[in-house]
Scaffold this motif. Structure first.
Motif, short mmCIF file in Angstrom:
data_model
loop_
_atom_site.label_atom_id
_atom_site.label_comp_id
_atom_site.label_asym_id
_atom_site.label_seq_id
_atom_site.Cartn_x
_atom_site.Cartn_y
_atom_site.Cartn_z
N ASP A 156 0.84 -1.20 0.00
CA ASP A 156 0.00 0.00 0.00
C ASP A 156 0.88 1.26 0.00
O ASP A 156 2.06 1.22 0.36
N ALA A 157 0.24 2.37 -0.36
CA ALA A 157 0.91 3.68 -0.36
C ALA A 157 2.22 3.58 -1.15
O ALA A 157 2.22 3.17 -2.30
N ASN A 158 3.35 3.94 -0.52
CA ASN A 158 4.64 3.91 -1.22
C ASN A 158 5.56 2.80 -0.73
O ASN A 158 6.73 2.77 -1.12
N ALA A 159 5.09 1.92 0.10
CA ALA A 159 5.95 0.92 0.72
C ALA A 159 6.12 -0.31 -0.18
O ALA A 159 5.14 -0.93 -0.60
N TRP A 160 7.38 -0.67 -0.46
CA TRP A 160 7.72 -1.80 -1.31
C TRP A 160 8.81 -2.64 -0.67
O TRP A 160 9.66 -2.13 0.08
N LEU A 161 8.82 -3.91 -1.00
CA LEU A 161 9.92 -4.81 -0.66
C LEU A 161 10.49 -5.34 -1.97
O LEU A 161 9.77 -5.94 -2.77
N LEU A 162 11.78 -5.11 -2.18
CA LEU A 162 12.48 -5.63 -3.34
C LEU A 162 13.35 -6.79 -2.89
O LEU A 162 14.17 -6.63 -1.97
N GLU A 163 13.17 -7.94 -3.50
CA GLU A 163 14.00 -9.12 -3.21
C GLU A 163 14.81 -9.45 -4.46
O GLU A 163 14.26 -9.75 -5.51
N ALA A 164 16.11 -9.35 -4.31
CA ALA A 164 17.03 -9.64 -5.41
C ALA A 164 18.06 -10.63 -4.89
O ALA A 164 18.80 -10.33 -3.95
N GLU B 168 19.39 -13.17 -2.58
CA GLU B 168 19.03 -13.43 -1.19
C GLU B 168 18.90 -12.15 -0.38
O GLU B 168 18.76 -12.21 0.85
N ARG B 169 18.92 -11.00 -1.04
CA ARG B 169 18.88 -9.72 -0.35
C ARG B 169 17.47 -9.12 -0.40
O ARG B 169 16.76 -9.25 -1.39
N ARG B 170 17.11 -8.43 0.69
CA ARG B 170 15.77 -7.86 0.83
C ARG B 170 15.90 -6.37 1.16
O ARG B 170 16.49 -6.00 2.18
N ILE B 171 15.34 -5.55 0.28
CA ILE B 171 15.45 -4.10 0.41
C ILE B 171 14.07 -3.53 0.64
O ILE B 171 13.15 -3.72 -0.16
N LEU B 172 13.90 -2.81 1.74
CA LEU B 172 12.63 -2.20 2.11
C LEU B 172 12.63 -0.74 1.66
O LEU B 172 13.54 0.03 2.03
N ILE B 173 11.65 -0.37 0.84
CA ILE B 173 11.61 0.95 0.23
C ILE B 173 10.46 1.77 0.81
O ILE B 173 9.32 1.31 0.84
N ASP B 174 10.77 2.97 1.29
CA ASP B 174 9.78 3.93 1.79
C ASP B 174 8.72 3.26 2.68
O ASP B 174 7.50 3.33 2.42
N PRO B 175 9.14 2.62 3.77
CA PRO B 175 8.19 1.79 4.52
C PRO B 175 7.24 2.56 5.44
O PRO B 175 7.66 3.32 6.30
N TRP B 176 5.96 2.37 5.21
CA TRP B 176 4.92 2.67 6.21
C TRP B 176 4.15 1.37 6.38
O TRP B 176 3.39 0.96 5.52
N LEU B 177 4.36 0.71 7.51
CA LEU B 177 3.81 -0.63 7.73
C LEU B 177 2.93 -0.70 8.97
O LEU B 177 2.02 -1.54 9.03
N VAL B 178 3.18 0.11 9.97
CA VAL B 178 2.43 0.05 11.23
C VAL B 178 1.99 1.46 11.62
O VAL B 178 2.60 2.45 11.24
N GLY B 179 0.91 1.53 12.40
CA GLY B 179 0.46 2.81 12.90
C GLY B 179 -0.18 3.66 11.82
O GLY B 179 -0.28 3.29 10.65
#
Length: 256
Positions: free
Chosen positions: A7-15, A17-28
């Motif tokens: 949702d919104a601008n929050a993304w997870l990129l998996e490349a 075995e690496r995991r990159i969290l982009i612009d996270p709004w996940l809680v609250g």
């Protein structure tokens, strides 16, 4: 490669075995300038914070990109790459490894991901935040969440496979546009001719409350963009993701 939208601008990129969290709004809730009475984004339920995050990438320092409550719940030892304003936010929270990327600068993460910063959204009269070009696994992804591609930089890009961009115009009555997705997405499609375009900055399951919420106006969207590209003879696939459902990508396009 795998992309998951939250949702919104929050993304997870998996490349790899690496995991990159982009612009996270996940809680609250999403609150700007500590004024929940003015405008407040509400999730029906929090998103479980993904495990084993290797890098956090912030395009802006505003709360819908550098969300304080979410960032406070993440491990401060996770390295962060951010715009100058985004870097200020996480440095103030005690993050231990923060790399500031200004326009034109490039950062290589563990020899598997290259991040290049380009001019992004104007925030006020004197500041432009970041757009990014991410390169990994033979794929090149352009990401800018407010619909402001910098023509002088974007038109020089080649080989972009995926563009993540808003496709809606979102405005507040009496204030003006806050997301310029309608025209920005058309410009990107014309300049980059990517294989795939994925919308961002849309609500998904998020609702908005507060004094300004009834004045929000939206125009455009994925269906309109798809029709526009078809009328131009462009073969770019417009693919709205579902929240929390991974999209598998390869050099051939969307594979799942």
């Amino acid at each position: 490669m795998r992309l998951t939208w939250f949702d919104a601008n929050a993304w997870l990129l998996e490349a790899g075995e690496r995991r990159i969290l982009i612009d996270p709004w996940l809680v609250g809730d999403l609150v700007f300038n500590q004024m929940p009475w003015l405008i407040r984004g509400v999730r029906p339920q929090p998103v479980p914070i993904p495990a084993s995050i290797d890098l956090i990438l912030l395009s802006q320092g505003l709360e819908d990109h550098a969300h304080p409550e979410t960032l406070k719940q993440l491990d401060r030892s996770i390295p962060v790459v951010a715009s100058p304003k985004g870097a200020e936010v996480v440095q103030g929270m005690g993050y231990e490894s923060v790399t500031t990327l200004s326009h034109g600068e490039t950062y290589s993460f563990q020899d598997m991901l290259q991040i290049r910063a380009l001019p992004g959204a104007p925030i006020g009269p004197f500041l432009k935040e970041n757009a990014y070009v991410l390169t990994a696994e033979g794929l090149k992804i352009y990401y800018e969440p407010h619909g402001y591609p910098a023509a002088e930089k974007v038109q020089d890009l080649t080989g972009v496979n995926v563009a993540i961009t808003p496709m809606l115009d979102i405005s507040i009555l009496g204030v003006g546009s806050i997301i310029r997705g309608r025209e920005g997405a058309r410009e990107l499609a014309k300049w980059l001719k990517p294989q795939i375009m994925l919308p961002t900055a849309e609500g998904g399951h998020v609702t908005y409350k507060g004094m300004l919420a009834p004045t929000l106006r939206k125009a455009g969207g994925a269906d309109e963009l798809r029709s526009h590209l078809q009328s131009l003879g462009l073969k770019t696939e417009v693919r709205p993701p579902r929240p929390q459902e991974p999209v598998e990508l390869s050099s051939r396009g969307v594979i799942g």
